[in-house]
Design an enzyme around this catalytic site. Structure first.
Site, PDB file in Angstrom:
ATOM      1  CB  VAL A  90      -9.066   1.982  -5.122  1.00 36.10           C
ATOM      2  CG1 VAL A  90      -8.572   1.380  -6.337  1.00 36.10           C
ATOM      3  CG2 VAL A  90      -8.075   3.018  -4.545  1.00 36.10           C
ATOM      4  CG  ASP A 135      -2.009   1.002   1.297  1.00 35.50           C
ATOM      5  OD1 ASP A 135      -3.430   0.590   0.903  1.00 35.50           O
ATOM      6  OD2 ASP A 135      -1.901   2.140   0.999  1.00 35.50           O
ATOM      7  CB  ILE A 136       0.820   4.523  -2.090  1.00 34.64           C
ATOM      8  CG1 ILE A 136       1.831   5.145  -2.569  1.00 34.64           C
ATOM      9  CG2 ILE A 136      -0.523   5.010  -1.736  1.00 34.64           C
ATOM     10  CD1 ILE A 136       1.763   5.915  -4.206  1.00 34.64           C
ATOM     11  CG  HIS A 141      -8.451  -2.853  -2.375  1.00 41.38           C
ATOM     12  ND1 HIS A 141      -9.426  -2.237  -3.376  1.00 41.38           N
ATOM     13  CD2 HIS A 141      -8.389  -2.291  -1.443  1.00 41.38           C
ATOM     14  CE1 HIS A 141      -9.541  -1.164  -2.735  1.00 41.38           C
ATOM     15  NE2 HIS A 141      -9.215  -1.178  -1.498  1.00 41.38           N
ATOM     16  CG  HIS A 163      -6.893  -2.780   2.949  1.00 38.54           C
ATOM     17  ND1 HIS A 163      -6.229  -1.774   2.851  1.00 38.54           N
ATOM     18  CD2 HIS A 163      -8.159  -2.643   2.407  1.00 38.54           C
ATOM     19  CE1 HIS A 163      -6.978  -0.907   2.287  1.00 38.54           C
ATOM     20  NE2 HIS A 163      -8.044  -1.485   2.025  1.00 38.54           N
TER      21      HIS A 163
HETATM   22  P1  AMP Z   1      -9.830   1.624   0.187  1.00 38.02           P
HETATM   23  O1  AMP Z   1      -9.884   2.535   0.933  1.00 38.02           O
HETATM   24  O2  AMP Z   1     -10.290   0.216   0.882  1.00 38.02           O
HETATM   25  O3  AMP Z   1     -10.395   1.506  -1.059  1.00 38.02           O
HETATM   26  O4  AMP Z   1      -8.233   1.152  -0.005  1.00 38.02           O
HETATM   27  C1  AMP Z   1      -7.488   1.753  -1.107  1.00 38.02           C
HETATM   28  C2  AMP Z   1      -5.869   1.698  -0.774  1.00 38.02           C
HETATM   29  O5  AMP Z   1      -5.347   1.700  -1.995  1.00 38.02           O
HETATM   30  C3  AMP Z   1      -5.784   2.672   0.352  1.00 38.02           C
HETATM   31  O6  AMP Z   1      -5.168   2.113   1.460  1.00 38.02           O
HETATM   32  C4  AMP Z   1      -4.708   3.375  -0.513  1.00 38.02           C
HETATM   33  O7  AMP Z   1      -3.399   3.813   0.356  1.00 38.02           O
HETATM   34  C5  AMP Z   1      -4.125   2.646  -1.488  1.00 38.02           C
HETATM   35  N1  AMP Z   1      -3.529   2.983  -2.650  1.00 38.02           N
HETATM   36  C6  AMP Z   1      -4.142   4.159  -3.526  1.00 38.02           C
HETATM   37  N2  AMP Z   1      -3.179   4.026  -4.364  1.00 38.02           N
HETATM   38  C7  AMP Z   1      -2.351   3.470  -4.568  1.00 38.02           C
HETATM   39  C8  AMP Z   1      -1.219   3.007  -5.347  1.00 38.02           C
HETATM   40  N3  AMP Z   1      -0.914   3.546  -6.461  1.00 38.02           N
HETATM   41  N4  AMP Z   1      -0.406   2.129  -5.177  1.00 38.02           N
HETATM   42  C9  AMP Z   1      -0.658   1.333  -3.917  1.00 38.02           C
HETATM   43  N5  AMP Z   1      -1.561   1.694  -2.891  1.00 38.02           N
HETATM   44  C10 AMP Z   1      -2.275   2.551  -3.308  1.00 38.02           C
END
Ligand code: AMP
Ligand code: ZN
Length: 114
Positions: free
Chosen positions: A96, A30-31, A100, A102
């Site tokens: 997103v 995760d970023i 996914h 976590h």
């Molecule tokens: P959610 O809020 O469950 O949709 O989680 C989305 C996750 O994607 C968050 O924890 C973000 O930090 C992560 N995220 C967003 N953009 C990226 C990226 N380019 N690379 C890796 N993780 C990302």
């Protein structure tokens, strides 16, 4: 899907710190990590939300869980424990819209979540 952030990572159009991939599953860091270990595991095929899962996705979902446990154990979190979570839509905190899982580990996580 062309306008999906995680599809772009799958296609290599956006860089990511990839920790595992096979034909169906991609795992990357995760970023914005919320724990010492914070990885995301996704199906390579675009699925927008958990609401969109079908019977055809059952095996892939099982692979996400199995791979998450393997990565957690590899990171040394097997004994102390870790958390897997998949958020759905606004109340679930999904930001997103490509499903996914976590994987969070390396610190004690509170419950219930906020
Ligand atoms: P959610 O809020 O469950 O949709 O989680 C989305 C996750 O994607 C968050 O924890 C973000 O930090 C992560 N995220 C967003 N953009 C990226 C990226 N380019 N690379 C890796 N993780 C990302
Ligand atoms: Zn996608």
């Amino acid at each position: 899907m062309t306008d999906c952030l995680f599809c772009k990572i799958v296609n290599g159009d956006i860089p990511a710190d990839i920790v595992y991939q096979d034909d169906d599953v991609l795992a990357f860091r995760d970023i914005s990590p919320q724990a010492p270990t914070h990885m995301l595991l996704i199906p390579k095929r675009h699925i927008s939300t958990p609401n969109d899962l079908t019977e055809a996705d059952v095996v892939t979902l099982g692979k996400l869980h199995l791979k998450a446990s393997e990565l957690a154990k590899e990171a040394g979190h097997g004994e102390q424990g870790y958390r897997t979570v998949m958020n759905c839509n606004s109340d679930g905190g999904q930001t997103v819209f490509h499903i996914h899982m976590h994987l969070l580990g390396g610190r004690a996580l509170s419950w219930p979540p906020g």
